[in-house]
Design an enzyme around this catalytic site. Structure first.
Site, PDB file in Angstrom:
ATOM      1  N   SER A 231       0.834  -1.214   0.000  1.00  0.00           N
ATOM      2  CA  SER A 231       0.000   0.000   0.000  1.00  0.00           C
ATOM      3  C   SER A 231       0.870   1.266   0.000  1.00  0.00           C
ATOM      4  O   SER A 231       0.610   2.209  -0.761  1.00  0.00           O
ATOM      5  CB  SER A 231      -0.978   0.009   1.175  1.00  0.00           C
ATOM      6  OG  SER A 231      -0.339  -0.303   2.374  1.00  0.00           O
ATOM      7  N   HIS A 261      -2.192  -8.869   1.905  1.00  0.00           N
ATOM      8  CA  HIS A 261      -1.831  -7.627   2.616  1.00  0.00           C
ATOM      9  C   HIS A 261      -2.968  -7.337   3.605  1.00  0.00           C
ATOM     10  O   HIS A 261      -3.208  -8.112   4.505  1.00  0.00           O
ATOM     11  CB  HIS A 261      -1.612  -6.532   1.560  1.00  0.00           C
ATOM     12  CG  HIS A 261      -0.963  -5.280   2.061  1.00  0.00           C
ATOM     13  ND1 HIS A 261      -0.260  -5.194   3.229  1.00  0.00           N
ATOM     14  CD2 HIS A 261      -0.902  -4.034   1.515  1.00  0.00           C
ATOM     15  CE1 HIS A 261       0.199  -3.963   3.384  1.00  0.00           C
ATOM     16  NE2 HIS A 261      -0.189  -3.234   2.358  1.00  0.00           N
ATOM     17  N   HIS A 307       5.597 -12.995   7.682  1.00  0.00           N
ATOM     18  CA  HIS A 307       5.737 -11.594   7.272  1.00  0.00           C
ATOM     19  C   HIS A 307       6.924 -11.457   6.333  1.00  0.00           C
ATOM     20  O   HIS A 307       7.904 -12.196   6.450  1.00  0.00           O
ATOM     21  CB  HIS A 307       5.947 -10.676   8.486  1.00  0.00           C
ATOM     22  CG  HIS A 307       5.606  -9.258   8.189  1.00  0.00           C
ATOM     23  ND1 HIS A 307       6.526  -8.357   7.706  1.00  0.00           N
ATOM     24  CD2 HIS A 307       4.425  -8.590   8.259  1.00  0.00           C
ATOM     25  CE1 HIS A 307       5.925  -7.200   7.516  1.00  0.00           C
ATOM     26  NE2 HIS A 307       4.646  -7.307   7.830  1.00  0.00           N
ATOM     27  N   ARG A 316       2.523  -5.227  17.246  1.00  0.00           N
ATOM     28  CA  ARG A 316       1.126  -4.786  17.132  1.00  0.00           C
ATOM     29  C   ARG A 316       0.200  -5.928  17.540  1.00  0.00           C
ATOM     30  O   ARG A 316      -0.833  -5.714  18.172  1.00  0.00           O
ATOM     31  CB  ARG A 316       0.843  -4.323  15.698  1.00  0.00           C
ATOM     32  CG  ARG A 316       1.738  -3.161  15.261  1.00  0.00           C
ATOM     33  CD  ARG A 316       1.629  -2.889  13.783  1.00  0.00           C
ATOM     34  NE  ARG A 316       2.017  -4.042  12.986  1.00  0.00           N
ATOM     35  CZ  ARG A 316       1.829  -4.147  11.668  1.00  0.00           C
ATOM     36  NH1 ARG A 316       1.270  -3.154  11.010  1.00  0.00           N
ATOM     37  NH2 ARG A 316       2.205  -5.234  11.012  1.00  0.00           N
ATOM     38  N   ASP A 362      -2.503  -8.982  11.839  1.00  0.00           N
ATOM     39  CA  ASP A 362      -3.839  -9.447  11.468  1.00  0.00           C
ATOM     40  C   ASP A 362      -4.312 -10.651  12.282  1.00  0.00           C
ATOM     41  O   ASP A 362      -5.496 -10.961  12.302  1.00  0.00           O
ATOM     42  CB  ASP A 362      -3.877  -9.799   9.979  1.00  0.00           C
ATOM     43  CG  ASP A 362      -3.642  -8.569   9.120  1.00  0.00           C
ATOM     44  OD1 ASP A 362      -4.069  -7.490   9.536  1.00  0.00           O
ATOM     45  OD2 ASP A 362      -3.025  -8.697   8.049  1.00  0.00           O
TER      46      ASP A 362
HETATM   47  N1  CMX Z   1       1.337 -20.231   6.257  1.00  0.00           N
HETATM   48  C1  CMX Z   1       1.848 -21.114   5.367  1.00  0.00           C
HETATM   49  N2  CMX Z   1       2.872 -20.875   4.547  1.00  0.00           N
HETATM   50  C2  CMX Z   1       3.448 -19.666   4.663  1.00  0.00           C
HETATM   51  C3  CMX Z   1       3.015 -18.698   5.572  1.00  0.00           C
HETATM   52  C4  CMX Z   1       1.906 -19.022   6.400  1.00  0.00           C
HETATM   53  N3  CMX Z   1       1.374 -18.143   7.241  1.00  0.00           N
HETATM   54  N4  CMX Z   1       3.774 -17.603   5.440  1.00  0.00           N
HETATM   55  C5  CMX Z   1       4.667 -17.874   4.468  1.00  0.00           C
HETATM   56  N5  CMX Z   1       4.462 -19.119   3.983  1.00  0.00           N
HETATM   57  C6  CMX Z   1       5.130 -19.766   2.859  1.00  0.00           C
HETATM   58  C7  CMX Z   1       4.950 -18.893   1.622  1.00  0.00           C
HETATM   59  O1  CMX Z   1       3.691 -19.114   1.009  1.00  0.00           O
HETATM   60  C8  CMX Z   1       6.117 -19.321   0.770  1.00  0.00           C
HETATM   61  O2  CMX Z   1       5.775 -20.540   0.141  1.00  0.00           O
HETATM   62  P1  CMX Z   1       6.218 -20.852  -1.375  1.00  0.00           P
HETATM   63  O3  CMX Z   1       7.697 -20.875  -1.328  1.00  0.00           O
HETATM   64  O4  CMX Z   1       5.576 -22.161  -1.647  1.00  0.00           O
HETATM   65  O5  CMX Z   1       5.683 -19.724  -2.212  1.00  0.00           O
HETATM   66  C9  CMX Z   1       7.211 -19.595   1.816  1.00  0.00           C
HETATM   67  O6  CMX Z   1       6.526 -19.793   3.064  1.00  0.00           O
HETATM   68  C10 CMX Z   1       8.185 -18.448   1.983  1.00  0.00           C
HETATM   69  O7  CMX Z   1       7.482 -17.259   2.233  1.00  0.00           O
HETATM   70  P2  CMX Z   1       8.125 -16.082   3.107  1.00  0.00           P
HETATM   71  O8  CMX Z   1       9.351 -15.604   2.394  1.00  0.00           O
HETATM   72  O9  CMX Z   1       8.268 -16.512   4.514  1.00  0.00           O
HETATM   73  O10 CMX Z   1       6.974 -15.002   3.080  1.00  0.00           O
HETATM   74  P3  CMX Z   1       6.700 -13.904   1.960  1.00  0.00           P
HETATM   75  O11 CMX Z   1       7.553 -12.728   2.238  1.00  0.00           O
HETATM   76  O12 CMX Z   1       6.759 -14.492   0.603  1.00  0.00           O
HETATM   77  O13 CMX Z   1       5.176 -13.560   2.249  1.00  0.00           O
HETATM   78  C11 CMX Z   1       3.278 -13.128   3.596  1.00  0.00           C
HETATM   79  C12 CMX Z   1       4.779 -12.859   3.401  1.00  0.00           C
HETATM   80  C13 CMX Z   1       2.779 -12.229   4.724  1.00  0.00           C
HETATM   81  C14 CMX Z   1       2.535 -12.785   2.302  1.00  0.00           C
HETATM   82  C15 CMX Z   1       3.109 -14.627   3.948  1.00  0.00           C
HETATM   83  O14 CMX Z   1       3.749 -14.898   5.168  1.00  0.00           O
HETATM   84  C16 CMX Z   1       1.635 -15.034   4.042  1.00  0.00           C
HETATM   85  O15 CMX Z   1       1.037 -15.394   3.032  1.00  0.00           O
HETATM   86  N6  CMX Z   1       1.040 -15.024   5.303  1.00  0.00           N
HETATM   87  C17 CMX Z   1      -0.362 -15.295   5.479  1.00  0.00           C
HETATM   88  C18 CMX Z   1      -1.191 -14.093   5.054  1.00  0.00           C
HETATM   89  C19 CMX Z   1      -1.031 -12.931   6.011  1.00  0.00           C
HETATM   90  O16 CMX Z   1      -1.056 -13.089   7.223  1.00  0.00           O
HETATM   91  N7  CMX Z   1      -0.869 -11.703   5.461  1.00  0.00           N
HETATM   92  C20 CMX Z   1      -0.821 -10.471   6.258  1.00  0.00           C
HETATM   93  C21 CMX Z   1       0.514  -9.814   6.251  1.00  0.00           C
HETATM   94  C22 CMX Z   1       0.482  -8.510   6.988  1.00  0.00           C
HETATM   95  C23 CMX Z   1       0.401  -7.354   5.996  1.00  0.00           C
HETATM   96  O17 CMX Z   1       1.383  -7.101   5.261  1.00  0.00           O
HETATM   97  O18 CMX Z   1      -0.648  -6.717   5.939  1.00  0.00           O
END
Ligand code: CMX
Length: 422
Positions: A231, A261, A307, A316, A362
């Site tokens: 964002s 996000h 994250h 938070r 979240d």
């Molecule tokens: N559950 C399961 N798998 C997860 C995970 C979770 N909560 N968080 C990360 N992973 C996985 C990723 O999907 C990724 O898998 P692939 O290699 O198969 O694609 C792997 O672990 C590596 O990811 P990462 O480098 O640790 O995380 P990213 O920086 O790529 O993504 C985020 C960060 C937040 C998108 C991811 O952790 C996620 O999808 N979390 C769940 C959704 C969520 O809570 N989002 C809110 C974030 C807060 C915000 O920014 O607003």
């Protein structure tokens, strides 16, 4: 000019000089290198922009203008906006002055309601909020002054004007979206005696003092998360083309509407409710562990965990847990959130994929809202938006004040990588 504008104007010469000195002395030094994997991978970890409103350190989380966020949980959102923008918490007088600025501007134009009422009944609340922001673009002082030929040095002034107007009307717009979208009856008027957060809670339809507290906390905690998140970066990029605050904030909030996000808070509560339904109440730790594995083995993420930057429990989230332990401990939804925190990090560590097994903001926020009767979780990202608009606007104003140029990183093709990287 209000006191916020005065304080900002007073700081500006020093910030402009600081930027010039840093650029002169250090301009040719490297702060980052980019690997091919980073170029394919969302530029994660690439340092490529400046943001002075806040900093997210992997092991400590959000720091606003030098204050760890957990030291600011007793502040109200108006104080936070003042801090983000000027680098200083307001005095009592400055706070009152900002609140009266909001009060003067808190009148949503009638055409906004007409547009919202014309939208299909099943529109997402985020689409409604963003439509309202875009349709208000005609109010932009920046666009008007730009067309009149203002100088670059003055850009920040109408951006700040637009930001104050936007922030002043957003609680009313957001509450109006809620009442319209979920058939809650007539809109509740703005109460000039209440602060920004309490007013929003009041216009949503609550007069519970504890909900006011929850809302102030919610709006404080989500205000900013440095410059590179979806964002902030979207708002930054669009604003760098000198699109006004309405266009830029709308762009940022469109990014916030994505499930990875800001929309994650809606998904997160959905997951917790699924748990409660499946186990007909609060499950044991073992049951929760099995359910977490079921989610992961089904190829899904556990919402609220992981994250892109953080490598510790999000402070938070910690603030919400503390608040919940004080006000919501008898609530099953909150109890599950509390228990998930004990179980899921270990599961994610064993799973071995997520770089950060800890909860993000979240994971906790939705359960607090749910406790106070705000149960329409597709709406939750609207609350997030209201808060994040403070950070987006602060960054935008500062960027225009410091003359940050148009964003234009260079892309390369896959072919280019194959031919040029040995
Ligand atoms: N559950 C399961 N798998 C997860 C995970 C979770 N909560 N968080 C990360 N992973 C996985 C990723 O999907 C990724 O898998 P692939 O290699 O198969 O694609 C792997 O672990 C590596 O990811 P990462 O480098 O640790 O995380 P990213 O920086 O790529 O993504 C985020 C960060 C937040 C998108 C991811 O952790 C996620 O999808 N979390 C769940 C959704 C969520 O809570 N989002 C809110 C974030 C807060 C915000 O920014 O607003």
């Amino acid at each position: 000019m209000g006191m916020l504008q005065d304080k900002f104007a007073a700081k500006l010469p020093q910030w402009r000089e600081e930027k010039a000195t840093v650029l002169k002395g250090l301009g040719e030094q490297k702060i980052s290198e980019v690997t091919v994997a980073q170029a394919f991978g969302g530029m994660r970890g690439v340092k490529g922009m400046i943001c002075d409103t806040s900093l997210v350190e992997p092991d400590t989380g959000l720091i606003i203008r030098g204050y760890p966020i957990l030291d600011l949980t007793d502040k109200i959102p108006e104080e936070i906006f003042f801090l983000l923008l000027t680098g200083e918490l307001p005095t009592k007088e400055e706070l009152k002055d900002l609140q009266s600025e909001y009060g003067k501007r808190a009148k949503t134009p009638d055409y906004v309601w007409k547009v919202l009422e014309a939208m299909p009944k099943d529109s997402h609340p985020m689409a409604m909020l963003n439509t309202a922001i875009l349709v208000m673009e005609r109010e932009s002082q920046f666009r008007k002054r730009y067309d009149e030929g203002m100088t670059k040095e003055e850009y920040w002034k109408p951006v700040l004007e637009d930001s104050l107007t936007l922030l002043a009307v957003l609680p009313e717009v957001a509450a109006g979206v809620y009442r319209l979208r979920y058939d809650k009856g007539k809109r509740i008027p703005y109460d000039p005696k209440l602060d920004w957060g309490a007013n929003y809670a009041h216009m949503l339809g609550s007069d519970d003092e504890n909900f006011y507290k929850a809302m102030r906390l919610y709006l404080t905690l989500h205000c900013d998360h440095e410059g590179g998140n979806v964002s902030a970066f979207s708002c930054h990029t669009v604003g760098s083309a000198l699109s006004d605050a309405y266009y830029s904030v709308s762009a940022g909030l469109n990014g916030l509407a994505g499930p990875l996000h800001g929309l994650a808070n809606q998904e997160c509560l959905g997951w917790v409710l699924e748990v409660i339904e499946k186990f007909k109440g609060v499950p044991s730790e073992k049951q929760l562990e099995d359910f977490a594995w079921e989610t992961l083995n089904g190829g899904k993420v556990i919402p609220g965990y992981g994250h892109a930057v953080l490598r510790c429990p999000d402070p938070r989230f910690v603030a919400f847990i503390k608040f919940g332990q004080q006000y919501c401990m008898n609530d099953d939804v909150f109890k599950v959130v509390d228990r998930v925190y004990k179980v899921v990090p270990e599961v994610l560590k064993k799973h071995g994929k997520a770089k950060n097994p800890w909860p993000n903001v979240d994971a906790g926020s939705g359960s607090i809202l749910y406790h106070f009767g705000l149960k329409e979780f597709p709406y939750y990202t609207v609350l997030f938006s209201l808060s994040r608009t403070m950070g987006l606007c602060s960054q935008l104003i500062i960027n225009r004040a410091l003359g940050t140029p148009i964003t234009r990183p260079k892309s390369v093709s896959t072919q280019w990588v194959k031919e040029n990287i040995k």
